[in-house]
Design a protein around this motif. Structure first.
Motif, PDB file in Angstrom:
ATOM      1  N   UNK A 177      13.044  14.259  -3.908  1.00  0.00           N
ATOM      2  CA  UNK A 177      12.027  13.214  -3.778  1.00  0.00           C
ATOM      3  C   UNK A 177      12.501  11.939  -4.458  1.00  0.00           C
ATOM      4  N   UNK A 198      14.900  10.283  -2.194  1.00  0.00           N
ATOM      5  CA  UNK A 198      14.169   9.556  -1.154  1.00  0.00           C
ATOM      6  C   UNK A 198      13.733   8.202  -1.706  1.00  0.00           C
ATOM      7  N   UNK A 249      15.060   6.503  -4.026  1.00  0.00           N
ATOM      8  CA  UNK A 249      16.195   5.604  -4.206  1.00  0.00           C
ATOM      9  C   UNK A 249      16.641   4.999  -2.884  1.00  0.00           C
ATOM     10  N   UNK A 250      16.737   5.855  -1.857  1.00  0.00           N
ATOM     11  CA  UNK A 250      17.183   5.347  -0.552  1.00  0.00           C
ATOM     12  C   UNK A 250      16.180   4.322  -0.020  1.00  0.00           C
ATOM     13  N   UNK A 251      14.887   4.572  -0.255  1.00  0.00           N
ATOM     14  CA  UNK A 251      13.863   3.628   0.216  1.00  0.00           C
ATOM     15  C   UNK A 251      13.740   2.424  -0.704  1.00  0.00           C
ATOM     16  N   UNK A 252      14.447   2.460  -1.831  1.00  0.00           N
ATOM     17  CA  UNK A 252      14.342   1.408  -2.840  1.00  0.00           C
ATOM     18  C   UNK A 252      12.890   1.149  -3.241  1.00  0.00           C
ATOM     19  N   UNK A 253      12.158   2.212  -3.514  1.00  0.00           N
ATOM     20  CA  UNK A 253      10.779   2.053  -3.985  1.00  0.00           C
ATOM     21  C   UNK A 253      10.818   1.425  -5.381  1.00  0.00           C
ATOM     22  N   UNK A 306       5.576   2.065  -7.064  1.00  0.00           N
ATOM     23  CA  UNK A 306       5.500   2.948  -5.899  1.00  0.00           C
ATOM     24  C   UNK A 306       5.991   4.351  -6.248  1.00  0.00           C
ATOM     25  N   UNK A 344       3.314   7.005  -5.496  1.00  0.00           N
ATOM     26  CA  UNK A 344       3.580   7.747  -4.260  1.00  0.00           C
ATOM     27  C   UNK A 344       4.303   9.060  -4.502  1.00  0.00           C
ATOM     28  N   UNK A 358      20.406   2.547  -0.462  1.00  0.00           N
ATOM     29  CA  UNK A 358      19.582   1.517   0.147  1.00  0.00           C
ATOM     30  C   UNK A 358      19.273   1.875   1.583  1.00  0.00           C
ATOM     31  N   UNK A 359      18.262   1.251   2.155  1.00  0.00           N
ATOM     32  CA  UNK A 359      17.799   1.618   3.487  1.00  0.00           C
ATOM     33  C   UNK A 359      18.796   1.308   4.604  1.00  0.00           C
ATOM     34  N   UNK A 360      19.803   0.446   4.346  1.00  0.00           N
ATOM     35  CA  UNK A 360      20.768   0.205   5.421  1.00  0.00           C
ATOM     36  C   UNK A 360      21.673   1.414   5.616  1.00  0.00           C
ATOM     37  N   UNK A 361      21.640   2.365   4.666  1.00  0.00           N
ATOM     38  CA  UNK A 361      22.349   3.639   4.835  1.00  0.00           C
ATOM     39  C   UNK A 361      21.332   4.768   4.676  1.00  0.00           C
ATOM     40  N   UNK A 418      19.300   8.232   4.914  1.00  0.00           N
ATOM     41  CA  UNK A 418      19.758   9.619   4.823  1.00  0.00           C
ATOM     42  C   UNK A 418      18.726  10.562   5.440  1.00  0.00           C
ATOM     43  N   UNK A 457      10.466  15.624   3.112  1.00  0.00           N
ATOM     44  CA  UNK A 457       9.240  14.860   3.374  1.00  0.00           C
ATOM     45  C   UNK A 457       8.310  15.072   2.192  1.00  0.00           C
ATOM     46  N   UNK A 458       7.518  14.068   1.870  1.00  0.00           N
ATOM     47  CA  UNK A 458       6.592  14.218   0.760  1.00  0.00           C
ATOM     48  C   UNK A 458       5.382  15.017   1.250  1.00  0.00           C
ATOM     49  N   UNK A 476       5.767   4.993   4.670  1.00  0.00           N
ATOM     50  CA  UNK A 476       6.286   4.698   3.330  1.00  0.00           C
ATOM     51  C   UNK A 476       7.640   3.981   3.444  1.00  0.00           C
ATOM     52  N   UNK A 477       8.475   4.493   4.357  1.00  0.00           N
ATOM     53  CA  UNK A 477       9.780   3.865   4.570  1.00  0.00           C
ATOM     54  C   UNK A 477       9.625   2.482   5.190  1.00  0.00           C
ATOM     55  N   UNK A 487       8.368  -0.146   2.887  1.00  0.00           N
ATOM     56  CA  UNK A 487       9.298  -0.563   1.862  1.00  0.00           C
ATOM     57  C   UNK A 487      10.418  -1.433   2.437  1.00  0.00           C
ATOM     58  N   UNK A 545      11.985   9.028  10.105  1.00  0.00           N
ATOM     59  CA  UNK A 545      11.873   8.221   8.889  1.00  0.00           C
ATOM     60  C   UNK A 545      13.165   7.440   8.667  1.00  0.00           C
ATOM     61  N   UNK A 547      14.087   2.875   9.351  1.00  0.00           N
ATOM     62  CA  UNK A 547      14.631   1.882   8.418  1.00  0.00           C
ATOM     63  C   UNK A 547      15.628   0.975   9.117  1.00  0.00           C
TER      64      UNK A 547
END
Ligand SMILES: Nc1ncnc2c1ncn2[C@@H]1O[C@H](COP(=O)(O)OP(=O)(O)O)[C@@H](O)[C@H]1O
Ligand SMILES: [Mg+2]
Lengths: 261, 264
Positions: A162, A165, A167-171, A175, A179, B78-81, B83, B90-91, B102-103, B106, B153, B157
């Motif tokens: 989680x 996730x 980190x990848x979404x840069x929350x 958040x 979240x 970061x979202x440009x990569x 995963x 999933x939450x 959520x994605x 952001x 998801x 992005x």
């Protein structure tokens, strides 16, 4: 179909009633053996009906209905408990997230947690100069440990996935907190709250016996001085029932907030 | 921009500092990936495939060497990569819709209006055929469906690179085949760069333009790189007897079970 339903019901209902019946039987036996020093269930029932026919009378601070006494006790628990939550939950989050905080707080928590709650009473009386505040202080200190510890455990068990996730979404931190952390920790936090409220309700009765004033604990003590044993028995059952309801309420709440995989 | 080296690892080492001492998982890894290319990383379990993917994702930094994406050093996730995690991640307290939202929220915080975000979430769920279960929670849908949502998801992005760590590893063979076919369609439609970790030889050959084969760890590295010269769209039934398909399959099998057999 109907019959099966009935059967299932009976298999639950029958042992329950049997248990209560045997309990009352033993109680009556004890009552006979002590020649009525311990009142019979019927005498106790009469006393309860009498007490609860007018639970909220008010003849000045020394003579108030049992309802008022219960409300005062619950009020103290609510206050001490809320303060403990206010301090304990954020502290638990911090300890769970930071190795530094966990290393600095853990020894102190381990040392203070096993201390009997009532040992804190003299300190409370000394610091706050008020029996009422001292009782709240005892509730605060005894219910804060389960909240800190369970919150911290919950935070340290938030799955790394989680956090990845996040980190990848840069929350952002807010958040991440709302979240991910809060929902993930909530089941642990509610366990802490449940344990804490159990302890608080245990402790308040004892604390009030010592501090006096209005409250179910002192009420019991008062009735002992009046040698009104049926009232003491009623109080014991009422204290038990309220404890049961607090617990059940929190279990229900915890179930609402637990997520399957 | 160097399109032939859209993503590249150059002389990358990765050493983990563990309680029982340092552990060198990767040694001198060189990989370059073209824009729009579908690359699979294959190797025996524990060789360091996930580590490579995590370095591209930015979740791990290389101990030596550099990782680049679009001519820039990869400094963090970061979202440009995006995963797609192996276990979907999933939450569980959010619905399918909310997980994707959520994605989207952001990544497109300021660049899309509320209505556009809603539209975009639904569009991506439709792409993976999960729009019908929008309001379900992850524990109410099957493993394959969760993985679809994980893909939605990631796609939502609008990543430059889509990273997938054994995305279908936990699924039964039929569901896996189905999702592979759909992934090929989606990739054809949006023409994104994909890096996928797998240990399934057929999956690698069917989906990839290029297969990176890794030697066994510790100090694993790239053993061979194989180009899969098959036209798209690909059809798994038609390929079963295709000479190029069989050649590639044979090459990977030889690498894994002859040259770099795992003892135990
Ligand atoms: N965070 C970590 N800390 C220590 N060792 C790790 C870590 N991540 C992976 N490793 C080790 O690196 C090696 C490669 O792991 P991984 O990349 O997960 O392999 P694969 O995905 O190919 O199965 C394994 O031996 C694993 O134990
Ligand atoms: Mg792996």
């Amino acid at each position: 179909m109907m019959q099966q339903h009935f059967k299932a019901w009976m298999s639950w209902l029958f042992p329950t009633f049997l248990g209560i019946f045997v309990f009352i039987l033993i109680w009556s036996g004890v009552s006979t053996a002590t020649e009525g020093k311990i009142p019979t269930p019927f005498v106790t029932w009469d006393a309860a009906v009498n007490l609860f026919s007018d639970p909220f009378y008010d003849n000045g601070p020394n003579d108030m209905g049992i309802g008022w006494n219960i409300m005062y006790s619950l009020g103290r628990v609510a206050l001490g408990f809320s303060l403990a939550a206010l301090v304990g939950i954020p502290l638990g989050f911090w300890i769970g997230r930071s190795l530094f905080a966990s290393r600095s707080f853990n020894p102190i928590i381990s040392l203070l947690r096993p201390v009997s709650p009532l040992a804190w009473l003299p300190l409370g009386l000394l610091i706050f100069n008020s029996t009422h505040l001292a009782a709240i202080w005892v509730i605060f200190i005894s219910s804060i440990w389960p909240m800190i510890i369970n919150t911290a455990v919950g935070v340290s068990r938030v799955p790394q996935d989680y956090m990845n996730v996040a980190k990848v979404l840069r929350l952002n931190e807010w958040q991440i907190l709302t979240k991910i952390m809060l929902p993930a920790v909530l089941p642990y936090l509610l366990t802490g709250v449940r344990l804490a409220i159990g302890v608080a309700w245990l402790v308040i009765v004892a604390a009030e016996m010592l501090t006096g004033g209005i409250g179910i604990g002192f009420w019991v003590w008062d009735e002992w001085n009046n040698l009104n044993v049926p009232h003491i028995l009623v109080a014991i059952i009422v204290i038990g029932l309220i404890g049961l309801m607090l617990e059940a309420g929190l279990v229900w709440l915890a179930q609402r907030f637990s997520y399957g995989e | 921009m160097n399109l032939d080296k859209f993503v590249s690892l150059e002389n990358v080492d990765k050493t983990f500092h563990t309680k029982s001492g340092d552990f060198t998982a990767l040694k001198d890894v060189n990989i370059s990936i073209k824009q729009g290319e579908f690359v699979s990383i294959i190797g025996h379990s524990g060789c360091g495939k996930s580590t490579v993917l995590n370095i591209i994702a930015g979740l791990y930094g290389p101990s030596e060497g550099v990782a680049l994406c679009a001519d820039k050093e990869i400094a963090g996730p970061g979202p440009e990569r995006a995963v797609v995690f192996q276990n979907h991640s999933l939450l569980p307290w959010l619905t399918v819709y909310e997980n994707v939202m959520l994605a989207v929220n952001s990544v497109f915080a300021n660049s899309k209006s509320k209505a556009e975000k809603d539209e975009w979430v639904k569009h991506n769920l439709k792409l993976v055929h999960m729009d019908h279960a929008m309001h379900k929670r992850p524990n109410e849908i099957s493993g394959g469906m969760k993985q679809r949502v994980g893909i939605a998801r990631a796609l939502s992005m609008q990543p430059k690179v889509l990273l997938m760590d054994e995305p279908f590893g936990a699924l039964d063979a039929l569901t896996r085949a189905h999702l592979q076919d759909e992934l090929m369609k989606i990739c054809a439609a949006i023409n994104t760069t994909v890096v996928m970790v797998t240990h399934d030889v057929d999956e690698a050959v069917l989906l990839s333009d290029k297969i990176v084969m890794m030697t066994n760890g510790p100090a694993a590295t790239v053993g061979e790189v194989l180009s899969v010269n098959l036209d798209r769209p690909r059809n798994r039934l038609a390929l079963a007897n295709d000479a190029e398909y069989l050649r590639c399959r044979q090459a990977v099998l030889t690498f894994l079970y002859d040259k770099h057999r795992k003892e135990h």
